[in-house]
Scaffold this active site. Structure first.
Site, mmCIF file in Angstrom:
data_model
loop_
_atom_site.group_PDB
_atom_site.id
_atom_site.type_symbol
_atom_site.label_atom_id
_atom_site.label_comp_id
_atom_site.label_asym_id
_atom_site.label_seq_id
_atom_site.Cartn_x
_atom_site.Cartn_y
_atom_site.Cartn_z
ATOM 1 N N ASN A 153 -7.396 -2.783 64.699
ATOM 2 C CA ASN A 153 -6.296 -2.657 65.652
ATOM 3 C C ASN A 153 -6.659 -1.843 66.889
ATOM 4 O OD1 ASN A 153 -6.257 -0.714 63.361
ATOM 5 N ND2 ASN A 153 -4.810 0.333 64.680
ATOM 6 N N THR B 12 2.414 -2.042 56.659
ATOM 7 C CA THR B 12 2.314 -0.711 56.040
ATOM 8 C C THR B 12 2.734 -0.794 54.579
ATOM 9 O OG1 THR B 12 2.753 0.401 58.138
ATOM 10 C CG2 THR B 12 3.132 1.679 56.128
ATOM 11 N N THR C 179 17.151 -6.820 48.782
ATOM 12 C CA THR C 179 17.647 -8.063 49.367
ATOM 13 C C THR C 179 16.751 -8.499 50.519
ATOM 14 O OG1 THR C 179 19.871 -7.407 48.765
ATOM 15 C CG2 THR C 179 19.679 -9.158 50.402
ATOM 16 N N GLN D 208 -3.752 -7.675 62.202
ATOM 17 C CA GLN D 208 -4.182 -8.042 63.557
ATOM 18 C C GLN D 208 -4.831 -9.423 63.604
ATOM 19 O OE1 GLN D 208 -3.681 -6.445 66.412
ATOM 20 N NE2 GLN D 208 -2.932 -4.486 65.628
ATOM 21 N N ALA E 76 4.736 -9.442 61.033
ATOM 22 C CA ALA E 76 5.257 -10.397 62.018
ATOM 23 C C ALA E 76 5.209 -9.878 63.451
ATOM 24 C CB ALA E 76 6.699 -10.772 61.665
ATOM 25 N N CYS F 222 -0.158 4.827 66.909
ATOM 26 C CA CYS F 222 0.242 5.885 65.989
ATOM 27 C C CYS F 222 -0.553 7.155 66.247
ATOM 28 C CB CYS F 222 0.035 5.471 64.542
ATOM 29 S SG CYS F 222 -0.024 3.712 64.302
HETATM 30 C C1 PLP Z 1 0.276 -2.758 63.000
HETATM 31 C C2 PLP Z 1 -0.680 -2.610 61.876
HETATM 32 C C3 PLP Z 1 -0.260 -2.141 60.620
HETATM 33 C C4 PLP Z 1 1.149 -1.694 60.361
HETATM 34 O O1 PLP Z 1 2.008 -2.780 60.305
HETATM 35 P P1 PLP Z 1 3.593 -2.577 60.285
HETATM 36 O O2 PLP Z 1 4.091 -3.954 60.064
HETATM 37 O O3 PLP Z 1 3.955 -1.982 61.588
HETATM 38 O O4 PLP Z 1 3.898 -1.675 59.136
HETATM 39 C C5 PLP Z 1 -1.188 -2.060 59.618
HETATM 40 N N1 PLP Z 1 -2.463 -2.424 59.813
HETATM 41 C C6 PLP Z 1 -2.902 -2.875 60.997
HETATM 42 C C7 PLP Z 1 -4.324 -3.280 61.148
HETATM 43 C C8 PLP Z 1 -2.023 -2.984 62.064
HETATM 44 O O5 PLP Z 1 -2.472 -3.419 63.240
#
Ligand code: PLP
Length: 388
Positions: A154, A75, A243, A182, A203, A329
């Site tokens: 996703n 994000t 940090t 993904q 991660a 989400c």
């Molecule tokens: C999970 C996801 C995100 C968000 O990632 P976070 O590390 O949870 O902020 C953004 N883009 C895609 C395609 C995702 O699957």
């Protein structure tokens, strides 16, 4: 503890692999120095660990160490890429191109930029979820400053032809960003071969920790300009102050290493489970596969089911299977998935959809159980609907 349902929500997040936890533990316990502390060994220890981790992550996408900016996840990486390019290139133009099926973490920053006077084109997708590349090419204008197209979706798992998208952008000299949250560890990624300028990573979709990710920022051929979005101590070459979280970063690198060493075998295994599940479920009538059958992530199955109520279906499944309809989400909201809507589904069919995310820890027995239970549930819901 109560018997928990079978976990099939791997696109939302994944369990941290125990080997990742082992790699990370010393940095939660013994090695706690601030990696920016240059004057003592506590700082040197964590600096060295971060350097190693950065190397692993850079190598995984064929980038240089200095091109990796650690963030709190995909994000933040998407926000940095999109807003950072908009701010750095606005004198060249104010047009941005993205796609209707992107993650909210791309769509929302783009919509925010619209309020600041940028113009965003949200390209439609074909019925199989893939982008029409000639449409993309035609949409690029002299004032286009950024193209942002995700590598793998996703919700429906489709894999865009990022290599072609990258070469179109390169030919038109437009910065090309891809959200590869993904895709990392699931398909081979190479920012050189793919002509990618910015790539978002995270991660926790590959058995690492939540709260850490990275943005790849190209430094040569061409050097991408980016305006930092978080100012402070000047960490990450000024692109992202704050940090660094050593344990999460060490864990991220370990997760990447594990995913890459078993990429092919895991893909084969997951694909076989996925294909089995689809073969079983498609014995039912009026079941549709969402997204291209071939160009998709091995562990993804997304289906729409006619003749059932979406909310009732999820409710009936939740004691046995942990999954979602659409993304994690959007499943809390009552709105149907914007991705399934972009495929041309009605609201009710989009709601009556299931996203199965098969992962590293799922077994054949589990998938058999899920297939049996899902079929039974759909049949009984359809029977109940037709009899009243
Ligand atoms: C999970 C996801 C995100 C968000 O990632 P976070 O590390 O949870 O902020 C953004 N883009 C895609 C395609 C995702 O699957």
């Amino acid at each position: 503890m109560v018997d928990r349902p079978i976990y099939l929500d791997g696109h939302a997040t994944t369990k941290v692999d125990s080997r990742v936890i082992s790699a990370m533990m010393p940095y939660l316990d013994n090695y706690y120095g601030n990696p920016s502390s240059n004057a003592h060994v506590y700082g040197w220890e964590t600096q060295a660990a971060i350097k190693q981790a950065r190397e692993v992550i850079a190598n995984a996408i064929n980038a240089e160490e200095t091109e990796i900016i650690f963030t709190s996840g995909a994000t933040e990486a998407n926000n940095l890429a999109i807003k950072g390019v908009a701010e750095a290139y606005f004198s060249k133009g104010k047009h941005i191109i993205t796609c209707q099926t992107e993650h909210r973490a791309v769509i929302e920053p783009c919509e925010y930029l619209e309020t600041l006077g940028f113009e965003v084109t949200f390209l439609p997708v074909k019925q199989n979820g893939l982008l029409d590349l000639s449409l993309l090419e035609k949409t690029i204008r002299p004032d286009t400053i950024l193209v942002s197209i995700m590598t793998a979706n996703n919700e429906i798992g489709v894999i865009q032809d990022i290599e072609k998208i990258g070469s179109i952008c390169k030919a038109k000299e437009v910065v090309c960003h891809t959200d590869a949250a993904q895709a990392l560890g699931k398909i081979p990624l190479d920012v050189q071969k793919m002509n990618i300028d910015l790539m978002s990573l995270t991660a926790h979709k590959i058995y690492g920790m939540k709260g850490v990710g990275a943005l790849y920022v190209r430094r040569k051929n061409p050097r991408v300009k980016l305006a930092s979005q978080i100012q402070g101590g000047g960490q990450e070459r000024g692109f992202r102050s704050g940090t660094l979280c050593t344990p999460q970063i060490v864990a991220f690198a370990q997760a990447v290493k594990l995913a890459l060493t078993q990429l092919e075998t895991e893909n084969q295994r997951q694909k076989q489970l996925r294909d089995y599940l689809w073969q079983r479920l498609s014995e039912l009538s009026r079941i549709y596969l969402n997204g291209d059958f071939h160009q998709r992530l091995a562990g993804n199955l997304n289906i729409s089911i006619e003749g059932v109520n979406g909310a009732a279906l999820l409710l009936a499944l939740q004691s046995k299977v942990a999954l979602s309809s659409g993304s994690a989400c959007s499943s809390t909201s009552t709105k149907p998935s914007h991705v399934l809507k972009a495929l041309g589904h009605s609201d009710s069919l989009a709601r009556a959809s299931l996203r199965f995310g098969i992962g590293r820890f799922n077994t054949q027995e589990e998938i058999e159980e899920v297939a049996d239970f899902t079929i039974k549930t759909i049949n009984s819901l359809r029977l109940a609907t037709s009899s009243c």
